[in-house]
Write an enzyme that holds these catalytic residues in place. Structure first.
Site, short mmCIF file in Angstrom:
data_model
loop_
_atom_site.label_atom_id
_atom_site.label_comp_id
_atom_site.label_asym_id
_atom_site.label_seq_id
_atom_site.Cartn_x
_atom_site.Cartn_y
_atom_site.Cartn_z
N CYS A 20 -6.02 -4.43 12.92
CA CYS A 20 -5.46 -3.10 13.10
C CYS A 20 -5.21 -2.68 14.54
O CYS A 20 -4.08 -2.44 14.95
CB CYS A 20 -6.40 -2.10 12.43
SG CYS A 20 -6.19 -0.40 12.92
N LYS A 74 -4.47 7.86 11.16
CA LYS A 74 -5.42 6.99 11.84
C LYS A 74 -4.98 6.70 13.27
O LYS A 74 -3.83 6.34 13.51
CB LYS A 74 -5.56 5.68 11.05
CG LYS A 74 -6.59 4.73 11.62
CD LYS A 74 -6.69 3.50 10.74
CE LYS A 74 -7.70 2.50 11.29
NZ LYS A 74 -7.84 1.31 10.43
N HIS A 76 -7.42 4.94 16.08
CA HIS A 76 -8.07 3.64 16.27
C HIS A 76 -7.60 2.89 17.51
O HIS A 76 -7.52 1.66 17.53
CB HIS A 76 -7.89 2.77 15.03
CG HIS A 76 -9.11 1.93 14.75
ND1 HIS A 76 -9.21 1.08 13.68
CD2 HIS A 76 -10.29 1.82 15.42
CE1 HIS A 76 -10.39 0.49 13.67
NE2 HIS A 76 -11.06 0.91 14.73
N HIS A 169 -6.60 1.19 3.39
CA HIS A 169 -7.76 0.68 4.11
C HIS A 169 -9.04 1.00 3.36
O HIS A 169 -9.05 1.77 2.40
CB HIS A 169 -7.80 1.28 5.52
CG HIS A 169 -8.64 0.52 6.49
ND1 HIS A 169 -10.01 0.52 6.46
CD2 HIS A 169 -8.30 -0.29 7.51
CE1 HIS A 169 -10.49 -0.23 7.42
NE2 HIS A 169 -9.46 -0.74 8.07
N ASP A 227 0.14 -3.17 9.52
CA ASP A 227 -0.45 -3.53 10.81
C ASP A 227 -1.30 -4.79 10.74
O ASP A 227 -1.87 -5.19 11.74
CB ASP A 227 -1.25 -2.37 11.42
CG ASP A 227 -2.44 -1.97 10.56
OD1 ASP A 227 -2.60 -2.53 9.47
OD2 ASP A 227 -3.20 -1.09 10.99
N ASN A 228 -1.39 -5.42 9.59
CA ASN A 228 -1.97 -6.76 9.45
C ASN A 228 -1.80 -7.21 8.01
O ASN A 228 -1.40 -6.43 7.14
CB ASN A 228 -3.45 -6.81 9.86
CG ASN A 228 -4.32 -5.76 9.23
OD1 ASN A 228 -4.86 -4.88 9.89
ND2 ASN A 228 -4.46 -5.81 7.91
N LYS A 245 -5.82 -11.11 6.32
CA LYS A 245 -6.22 -10.30 7.46
C LYS A 245 -7.23 -11.03 8.34
O LYS A 245 -8.15 -11.67 7.87
CB LYS A 245 -6.84 -8.99 6.97
CG LYS A 245 -7.32 -8.11 8.10
CD LYS A 245 -7.87 -6.79 7.62
CE LYS A 245 -8.33 -5.95 8.81
NZ LYS A 245 -8.84 -4.64 8.37
#
Length: 645
Positions: A20, A74, A76, A169, A227-228, A245
């Site tokens: 992420c 999010k 992060h 997530h 994002d992954n 991932k």
């Protein structure tokens, strides 16, 4: 989402980072994470770090061209210092949470307090803690925040909205009405996962509806990206791609993405060109009418819109990370090189199949809400484009829901049946003067030291059945000529002596021997300073003028770039830790070609070594108890570290 994708442009070769934080950093800065110290993984809630302040973020450039900027969901990307938080990185407003893995209903992020798992609130309206959303599903919360902003403003004013949904997530949570839609699926995590996707799909529909009802839609560009890769053991599926991932396999780095806009002249198409998360940075700035700085990303708008057919990218550095065990990955046209230890068997079929992974036992001390790591789609919506795009005829192509084979041009077509002669070195050892490896160069001997003698193991060149002479390069094809090689004038390197504090510039004149290439004697590779392709001629050189990777020795006292360089050399000797795949013929990464296509392997190893010049040591990752919420009124709060430039 399907309607937006089918009536937009699907990116079939869209790449992100394995986890992420690095992907979000790449999108926001246009930089490969290994160049800013964020290559290792996600930022933990107690880790005193964030995206370095010298790396200006996307909204900071958009504000220069008159955009208001909003971040929802999010973050992060670091929060220990207020300087790392969204309002200090170019966003006018922020509604969301700083960390990761927060509960979707309580909006609390767990941590360990005195040996026990404790949850603490992590939800902010700008800088103010929001205690009023307890029990409200996070997807609803963030969609409502986006709708409120859209309906409260004038459509003629430029706006950029970064809407990073928490779904899908950890932890796996969704309202019952979404989960029951998939009651026919036996795998529990998969049922919840699909329910979370459906809830997010509904939320995106509400945001798009708000755009249309307020007059924003006609001048909007909507970008969707993960994002992954998906966590294959927790409901996600990357089949038939390998891995998931956290891995450099295709399943961990190649993800869903599309762009949708009434401004697109080519809706309903699939784009097969290489695209990386860093490219969104330059593309969005260009759409907004700004001038992107020189970064790792490139402006892909003309290619995505069908205005240009010239690919903007021929290489992607998947990652380079030396924080634990060195791992790296490089894509060059249709070839992919992996260096370092990787999980060997990592193909997992869809969770609906009989051989899908089963639930694992819940560890002691944790709640029944199992924490999962799944690919997290986020929507980036630059709403207004000042420059009109001319309308073109629409394409009737419709994207397929299946993963398509990679269709890129071939690099270094070698004869797979041709054995490569084994070379051994004898005589002189490398001196203490070590040069950083530049493109097409290998570790040279001391200037005054004679070059070591090369001896053959007995293999003969295959094309003309003649023994290999040490002063020549064995051609793999009888009709193929060796091209000329020249280094660019602006390249430089450093000499590293035993005293690592003493550095002096040197000129690189040595290159590794290259066997026969294509008939025209040239090939295209990516520029070392950007994504544009440049022509490099390959010069025929004698083998006995150079030293091979086989002579590299690991020396931990060397500077980071040279230490990793030596590790690369070690992996060249240990072929179990170096893999080469042709993704056009083998998109599932099943056949390792590193022993067959040695030239390609050497070329790509050299490119990785060149990138080491920009490698930055991973940022500090030790937890700092000063940031524990018990010191901050039981809330995850910034202000307990000093931001780093």
């Amino acid at each position: 989402m399907s309607d937006l994708a089918v009536n937009g442009v699907i990116l079939n070769q869209s790449y992100v980072q394995p986890t992420c934080t690095p992907t979000r950093a790449a999108l926001m800065t246009g930089r490969y994470p290994f160049t800013i110290g964020l290559q290792q993984g996600v930022i933990g809630p107690l880790e005193p770090m964030g995206v370095p302040l010298q790396s200006k973020m996307l909204p900071q450039f958009l504000k220069k061209v008159g955009y208001t900027t909003h971040a929802i969901g999010k973050w992060h990307l670091g929060f220990c210092s207020w300087e790392y938080t969204p309002l200090r990185r170019g966003f006018d407003t922020f509604y969301g949470f700083y960390t990761g893995s927060a509960d979707h209903y309580s909006h609390k992020r767990p941590t360990i307090t005195k040996g026990k798992r404790t949850e603490y609130l992590d939800l902010r309206n700008n800088t103010k803690v929001d205690n009023g959303k307890g029990g409200v599903y996070s997807t609803y919360v963030y969609a409502s925040a986006a709708e409120e902003i859209i309906r409260s403003r004038k459509p003629e004013d430029p706006m950029f909205m970064y809407l990073a949904f928490q779904s899908v997530h950890s932890p796996l949570q969704v309202p019952l009405q979404y989960k029951t839609q998939y009651s026919h699926i036996k795998y529990f995590e998969r049922r919840v996962y699909l329910g979370m996707v459906t809830a997010m799909d509904e939320a995106i529909g509400k945001v798009v509806k708000a755009l249309k009802e307020t007059g924003h839609y006609e001048n909007s560009v909507i970008i969707f990206t993960t994002d992954n890769g998906g966590s294959v053991r927790k409901g996600g599926s990357n089949w038939p791609l390998r891995g998931g991932k956290g891995a450099l396999w295709e399943g961990g780095t190649r993800g869903p993405a599309f762009i949708h806009s009434p401004l697109l002249p080519n809706p309903g198409t699939v784009n097969e060109n290489l695209h990386h998360a860093t490219d969104w940075f330059s593309t969005i700035i260009s759409i907004a009418g700004g001038e992107p700085p020189e970064v790792d990303g490139t402006n892909q708008w003309d290619v995505l819109a069908g205005i240009s057919t010239v690919p903007q990218r021929e290489t992607i550095v998947y990652n380079m990370d030396d924080s634990k065990k060195f791992k790296a990955g490089l894509r060059m046209n249709n070839y992919k090189l992996l260096v370092g230890g990787m999980a060997r068997k990592s193909w997992v079929s869809t969770p609906e199949s009989e051989d899908a992974p089963r639930r694992r036992r819940r560890p002691k001390g944790f709640s029944k809400k199992q924490i999962v790591q799944l690919f997290k789609p986020s929507s980036v919506i630059p709403l207004h484009k000042k420059t009109p795009v001319s309308k073109l005829t629409l394409s009737g192509n419709e994207p397929s829901m299946n993963v398509k084979p990679l269709k890129l041009s071939s690099l270094l077509p070698l004869d797979k049946k041709t054995p490569v002669p084994k070379l051994t070195l004898s005589g002189n050892k490398p001196s203490t003067d070590v040069q950083l490896l530049k493109l097409f160069s290998l570790l040279p001997l001391h200037k005054k030291t004679p070059v070591a003698e090369l001896t053959l193991s007995g293999n003969e060149a295959s094309t003309n059945d003649q023994p290999l002479k040490p002063s020549s390069v064995p051609p793999l094809h009888k009709t193929t000529q060796v091209a000329e090689l020249s280094l660019s004038d602006n390249e430089s390197s450093m000499a590293v002596h035993n005293d690592s504090s003493h550095l002096e510039p040197i000129n690189i004149q040595q290159v590794f021997p290259v066997q026969e290439l294509v008939d025209d004697g040239s090939m295209k590779i990516a520029s070392l300073t950007g994504p544009q392709s440049v022509e490099k001629d390959l010069l025929k050189m004698k083998m006995d003028d150079y030293i091979f990777w086989n002579e590299f020795k690991y020396d931990p006292s060397l500077q980071i770039e040279n230490r990793v360089l030596n590790i690369l050399g070690g992996y060249f000797r240990d072929r179990t830790k170096i893999r080469l795949y042709n993704l056009e013929d083998d998109p599932e990464e099943r056949t390792n070609l590193s022993d067959v296509e040695t030239n390609t392997t050497l070329l790509m190893l050299s490119y990785l070594a060149e990138e080491l010049v920009r490698y930055k040591i991973p940022l500090i990752r030790r937890d700092n108890n000063r940031g524990h919420p018990m010191h901050w009124q039981d809330v995850w709060t910034p202000g307990w570290c000093t931001a780093q430039w």
